[in-house]
Design a protein around this motif. Structure first.
Motif, short mmCIF file in Angstrom:
data_model
loop_
_atom_site.label_atom_id
_atom_site.label_comp_id
_atom_site.label_asym_id
_atom_site.label_seq_id
_atom_site.Cartn_x
_atom_site.Cartn_y
_atom_site.Cartn_z
N LEU A 112 2.77 6.51 -16.34
CA LEU A 112 3.83 5.62 -16.85
C LEU A 112 5.17 5.95 -16.20
N ALA A 113 5.47 7.22 -16.04
CA ALA A 113 6.74 7.63 -15.43
C ALA A 113 6.82 7.22 -13.96
N ALA A 114 5.67 7.09 -13.30
CA ALA A 114 5.64 6.71 -11.88
C ALA A 114 5.72 5.20 -11.68
N GLY A 115 5.65 4.44 -12.78
CA GLY A 115 5.79 2.99 -12.66
C GLY A 115 4.53 2.18 -12.88
N PHE A 116 3.43 2.85 -13.23
CA PHE A 116 2.21 2.11 -13.55
C PHE A 116 2.34 1.53 -14.95
N ALA A 117 1.71 0.37 -15.18
CA ALA A 117 1.79 -0.29 -16.48
C ALA A 117 1.07 0.51 -17.56
N ASP A 118 -0.02 1.15 -17.19
CA ASP A 118 -0.79 1.97 -18.11
C ASP A 118 -1.72 2.88 -17.32
N TYR A 119 -2.44 3.73 -18.02
CA TYR A 119 -3.33 4.66 -17.34
C TYR A 119 -4.44 3.94 -16.60
N ALA A 120 -4.94 2.84 -17.16
CA ALA A 120 -6.02 2.09 -16.52
C ALA A 120 -5.60 1.57 -15.15
N GLN A 121 -4.38 1.07 -15.05
CA GLN A 121 -3.89 0.59 -13.76
C GLN A 121 -3.80 1.75 -12.76
N PHE A 122 -3.31 2.87 -13.20
CA PHE A 122 -3.24 4.05 -12.33
C PHE A 122 -4.63 4.46 -11.89
N SER A 123 -5.57 4.50 -12.81
CA SER A 123 -6.93 4.92 -12.50
C SER A 123 -7.57 3.99 -11.47
N ARG A 124 -7.42 2.68 -11.64
CA ARG A 124 -7.96 1.72 -10.68
C ARG A 124 -7.34 1.92 -9.30
N THR A 125 -6.04 2.08 -9.26
CA THR A 125 -5.34 2.28 -8.00
C THR A 125 -5.79 3.57 -7.34
N TYR A 126 -5.89 4.63 -8.11
CA TYR A 126 -6.32 5.92 -7.56
C TYR A 126 -7.73 5.80 -6.97
N ARG A 127 -8.62 5.15 -7.70
CA ARG A 127 -9.99 4.98 -7.20
C ARG A 127 -10.01 4.21 -5.88
N GLN A 128 -9.18 3.16 -5.78
CA GLN A 128 -9.13 2.37 -4.55
C GLN A 128 -8.60 3.18 -3.38
N LEU A 129 -7.56 3.96 -3.62
CA LEU A 129 -6.92 4.70 -2.53
C LEU A 129 -7.62 6.01 -2.20
N ALA A 130 -8.06 6.73 -3.20
CA ALA A 130 -8.60 8.06 -2.96
C ALA A 130 -10.11 8.15 -3.15
N GLY A 131 -10.70 7.14 -3.76
CA GLY A 131 -12.15 7.12 -3.88
C GLY A 131 -12.74 8.00 -4.95
N GLY A 132 -11.99 8.33 -5.96
CA GLY A 132 -12.53 9.16 -7.03
C GLY A 132 -11.74 8.99 -8.30
N SER A 133 -12.13 9.67 -9.30
CA SER A 133 -11.46 9.60 -10.59
C SER A 133 -10.29 10.57 -10.63
N ARG B 146 0.84 -1.20 0.00
CA ARG B 146 0.00 0.00 0.00
C ARG B 146 0.87 1.26 0.00
N TYR B 147 1.96 1.24 0.77
CA TYR B 147 2.89 2.37 0.81
C TYR B 147 3.46 2.64 -0.58
N ARG B 148 3.86 1.57 -1.26
CA ARG B 148 4.42 1.73 -2.61
C ARG B 148 3.38 2.28 -3.58
N LEU B 149 2.14 1.84 -3.46
CA LEU B 149 1.08 2.36 -4.32
C LEU B 149 0.85 3.85 -4.06
N TRP B 150 0.80 4.23 -2.79
CA TRP B 150 0.64 5.65 -2.45
C TRP B 150 1.80 6.47 -3.00
#
Length: 78
Positions: free
Chosen positions: A42-63, A17-21
């Motif tokens: 991509l520069a932060a290490g996500f495979a694509d925008y979709a992965q980032f978006s899913r992670t953001y929604r899980q952690l922050a609760g929004g788009s 979770r720390y690494r995702l944050w």
């Protein structure tokens, strides 16, 4: 396993979770510097925008696109 336990005891959150944050934080910093959402993710290490978006929604609760100009981030506790 032991490292994970020690990390959680010290920091208060699991390593994963720390690494995702951290990746979300890096993405936000890049966006603030003027990068696009996909480029920053991509520069932060996500495979694509979709992965980032899913992670953001899980952690922050929004788009991420809705929050792009918002400086306040609400965090959900799991």
């Amino acid at each position: 396993s032991r490292l994970s336990q020690l990390f959680k005891e010290e920091v208060g959150t699991p390593i994963r979770r720390y690494r995702l944050w951290h990746r979300v934080f890096v993405t936000a910093a890049r966006i603030k510097e003027g990068a696009g959402l996909t480029e920053a993710a991509l520069a932060a290490g996500f495979a694509d925008y979709a992965q980032f978006s899913r992670t953001y929604r899980q952690l922050a609760g929004g788009s991420p696109s809705e929050a792009r100009d918002n400086t306040e981030i609400l965090v959900r506790d799991y």
